[in-house]
Structure formats: structure tokens, C-alpha cells
Motif scaffolding. Sequence first.
Motif, mmCIF file in Angstrom:
data_model
loop_
_atom_site.group_PDB
_atom_site.id
_atom_site.type_symbol
_atom_site.label_atom_id
_atom_site.label_comp_id
_atom_site.label_asym_id
_atom_site.label_seq_id
_atom_site.Cartn_x
_atom_site.Cartn_y
_atom_site.Cartn_z
ATOM 1 N N ALA A 1 0.733 -0.985 0.044
ATOM 2 C CA ALA A 1 0.009 -0.122 0.102
ATOM 3 C C ALA A 1 0.748 1.266 -0.148
ATOM 4 O O ALA A 1 0.696 2.030 -0.698
ATOM 5 C CB ALA A 1 -0.889 0.090 1.267
ATOM 6 N N MET A 2 1.946 1.202 0.609
ATOM 7 C CA MET A 2 2.765 2.524 0.998
ATOM 8 C C MET A 2 3.604 2.670 -0.521
ATOM 9 O O MET A 2 3.772 3.949 -0.935
ATOM 10 C CB MET A 2 3.693 2.310 2.004
ATOM 11 C CG MET A 2 3.149 2.601 3.325
ATOM 12 S SD MET A 2 4.371 2.252 4.721
ATOM 13 C CE MET A 2 5.686 3.303 4.324
ATOM 14 N N LEU B 1 2.659 1.990 -3.422
ATOM 15 C CA LEU B 1 1.708 2.162 -4.624
ATOM 16 C C LEU B 1 1.148 3.450 -4.282
ATOM 17 O O LEU B 1 0.652 4.237 -5.358
ATOM 18 C CB LEU B 1 0.592 1.246 -4.807
ATOM 19 C CG LEU B 1 1.006 -0.425 -5.272
ATOM 20 C CD1 LEU B 1 -0.175 -1.082 -5.162
ATOM 21 C CD2 LEU B 1 1.571 -0.103 -6.517
ATOM 22 N N SER B 2 0.904 3.869 -3.096
ATOM 23 C CA SER B 2 0.457 5.326 -2.897
ATOM 24 C C SER B 2 1.355 6.382 -2.258
ATOM 25 O O SER B 2 1.701 6.076 -1.241
ATOM 26 C CB SER B 2 -0.947 4.974 -2.099
ATOM 27 O OG SER B 2 -1.362 6.383 -1.528
ATOM 28 N N PRO B 3 2.145 7.286 -2.769
ATOM 29 C CA PRO B 3 2.751 8.120 -2.445
ATOM 30 C C PRO B 3 2.181 8.732 -1.177
ATOM 31 O O PRO B 3 2.761 9.415 -0.357
ATOM 32 C CB PRO B 3 3.059 9.151 -3.595
ATOM 33 C CG PRO B 3 2.761 8.223 -4.737
ATOM 34 C CD PRO B 3 1.715 7.433 -4.224
ATOM 35 N N ARG B 4 0.813 9.342 -1.196
ATOM 36 C CA ARG B 4 0.296 9.927 -0.385
ATOM 37 C C ARG B 4 0.031 9.100 1.285
ATOM 38 O O ARG B 4 0.352 9.699 1.978
ATOM 39 C CB ARG B 4 -1.234 10.465 -0.793
ATOM 40 C CG ARG B 4 -2.146 11.036 0.307
ATOM 41 C CD ARG B 4 -3.602 11.427 -0.327
ATOM 42 N NE ARG B 4 -4.052 12.079 0.695
ATOM 43 C CZ ARG B 4 -5.415 12.541 0.636
ATOM 44 N NH1 ARG B 4 -5.969 12.064 -0.207
ATOM 45 N NH2 ARG B 4 -5.790 13.356 1.591
ATOM 46 N N LEU B 5 -0.182 7.855 0.928
ATOM 47 C CA LEU B 5 -0.230 7.271 2.210
ATOM 48 C C LEU B 5 1.221 6.973 2.809
ATOM 49 O O LEU B 5 1.380 7.027 3.803
ATOM 50 C CB LEU B 5 -0.756 5.632 1.769
ATOM 51 C CG LEU B 5 -0.782 4.754 2.941
ATOM 52 C CD1 LEU B 5 -1.605 5.190 4.036
ATOM 53 C CD2 LEU B 5 -1.133 3.343 2.539
ATOM 54 N N ARG B 6 2.114 6.858 1.714
ATOM 55 C CA ARG B 6 3.508 6.881 2.272
ATOM 56 C C ARG B 6 3.990 8.065 2.771
ATOM 57 O O ARG B 6 4.602 7.896 4.038
ATOM 58 C CB ARG B 6 4.485 6.432 1.005
ATOM 59 C CG ARG B 6 6.079 6.450 1.492
ATOM 60 C CD ARG B 6 6.697 6.034 0.305
ATOM 61 N NE ARG B 6 6.833 7.182 -0.686
ATOM 62 C CZ ARG B 6 6.179 7.129 -1.776
ATOM 63 N NH1 ARG B 6 5.904 5.683 -2.251
ATOM 64 N NH2 ARG B 6 6.197 7.836 -2.514
ATOM 65 N N ARG B 7 3.675 8.981 2.464
ATOM 66 C CA ARG B 7 3.966 10.396 3.166
ATOM 67 C C ARG B 7 3.212 10.544 4.345
ATOM 68 O O ARG B 7 3.913 11.172 5.504
ATOM 69 C CB ARG B 7 3.556 11.607 1.805
ATOM 70 C CG ARG B 7 3.885 12.774 2.626
ATOM 71 C CD ARG B 7 3.505 13.969 1.672
ATOM 72 N NE ARG B 7 2.226 14.018 1.304
ATOM 73 C CZ ARG B 7 1.602 13.770 0.007
ATOM 74 N NH1 ARG B 7 2.263 13.446 -0.862
ATOM 75 N NH2 ARG B 7 0.250 13.750 -0.013
ATOM 76 N N ASN B 8 2.051 10.137 4.677
ATOM 77 C CA ASN B 8 1.352 10.257 5.685
ATOM 78 C C ASN B 8 1.620 9.204 6.812
ATOM 79 O O ASN B 8 1.571 9.435 7.950
ATOM 80 C CB ASN B 8 -0.233 10.021 5.542
ATOM 81 C CG ASN B 8 -0.806 11.366 4.547
ATOM 82 O OD1 ASN B 8 -0.302 12.304 4.698
ATOM 83 N ND2 ASN B 8 -1.896 11.022 4.016
ATOM 84 N N ARG C 1 8.622 1.498 -5.231
ATOM 85 C CA ARG C 1 9.013 2.787 -5.643
ATOM 86 C C ARG C 1 10.229 3.019 -6.699
ATOM 87 O O ARG C 1 10.355 3.790 -7.260
ATOM 88 C CB ARG C 1 9.366 3.719 -4.373
ATOM 89 C CG ARG C 1 8.138 4.238 -3.690
ATOM 90 C CD ARG C 1 8.658 5.163 -2.760
ATOM 91 N NE ARG C 1 9.911 5.107 -2.221
ATOM 92 C CZ ARG C 1 10.305 5.356 -0.980
ATOM 93 N NH1 ARG C 1 9.592 6.030 -0.134
ATOM 94 N NH2 ARG C 1 11.669 5.238 -0.692
ATOM 95 N N ARG D 1 -3.476 -1.038 -13.000
ATOM 96 C CA ARG D 1 -2.276 -0.706 -11.988
ATOM 97 C C ARG D 1 -1.984 -2.058 -11.102
ATOM 98 O O ARG D 1 -1.016 -2.291 -10.673
ATOM 99 C CB ARG D 1 -2.775 0.279 -11.053
ATOM 100 C CG ARG D 1 -2.065 0.758 -10.018
ATOM 101 C CD ARG D 1 -2.988 1.723 -9.265
ATOM 102 N NE ARG D 1 -2.145 2.143 -7.873
ATOM 103 C CZ ARG D 1 -1.322 3.240 -8.052
ATOM 104 N NH1 ARG D 1 -1.169 3.969 -8.991
ATOM 105 N NH2 ARG D 1 -0.675 3.555 -6.770
#
Length: 162
Positions: free
Chosen positions: A83-84, A86-93, A145, A162
Motif C-alpha cells: 500500500a505504501m 503504490l500510494s505516495p500520499r499514504l507513504r507520506r502520511n 517505488r 495498476r
Amino acid sequence: MIGRRQAGLYLLELIVPIGLVFLWWLVSRHSADPYFPPLGKSWAEFKRVYIWDHFNDDVLYSLRHFAIGTVAGIVVGFLIGLAMGLSPRLRRNLAPLTEFFRATPTVALIPIFLIMFGPGMTLEAGLIGLGCNWAVMLNTADGLRGVDPVMIETARSYGLTR
């Protein structure tokens, strides 16, 4: 191909421990000192106490908790890392939270886990799972990534989603 020097070093690594055990056996074989027993007597006592008497109670018990914790840590770490990655937003949060808990020693979490789960298998397997979770999670996220953008575009051109 192993060179002569490397083969000699490997042979030395094998001979030195065997030689030390043989020397221990030779020096201690006639010993009557209770603090320096003969190697044969020590080995027989080791087998009796650690292999036969407590194998089911201690070794299999620990191996079961190790296996459960490791599998749980790998599965959870892979899913969160996926999940982290594939999702830059989730990784950042999640980055501050993951960095905080990754820096915290697992031993420091024992009192918290003890209060949450109580003593027993859940505590032990949970701590083992938490310990191996970080390596799997961070490597999965970094691996996703690090995929070459050309490969992603090639997959899209073949119609993969995806």
C-alpha cells in the motif's frame, strides 16, 4: 571458482573449531573436577536436559511462536509495504509513524504489549511479528517505488492495469 587461498581459508575455518573441540575432549577426559567436567559427560547431560526432557515443552513451543510471528510479520509487512509503495500520499502520511516505531526497540514495547495482550502466545508471536515487520514493509515499499518508469509504461501499453 574458488582460489587456493580461499579454499585454504575455508579449510581453516572448518579445522579450527573441530580442533578446539578435540583439544577440549583431550584435556578434560580424565577430569574429576565438577567445574571442569569431561566433554563426554557434558554432552550426555546436554542431550538429556535440553534435547529429550524439554524438547516438546520448550523448543517446539518456541518454534511455534516463532513461525506464527514470522508469518504474521511478513504478511502484514508485505500488505502495508504494498500500500505504501503504490500510494505516495499514504507513504507520506505514514512516514513519521513508521520512522518513530522503527526506531523504537522491540524490547521497549514489551510492557505495552503485555498490557494490551497479556502474557502468552499473542504477546510472544506479536513481538516477533513486529520485529520482522519493518524489514519486509520498508523493502516492499522501496522495491515498488524503485520500479523503472519505462517498465510501468510498457506494462500500460500492453493493457495491464495498476
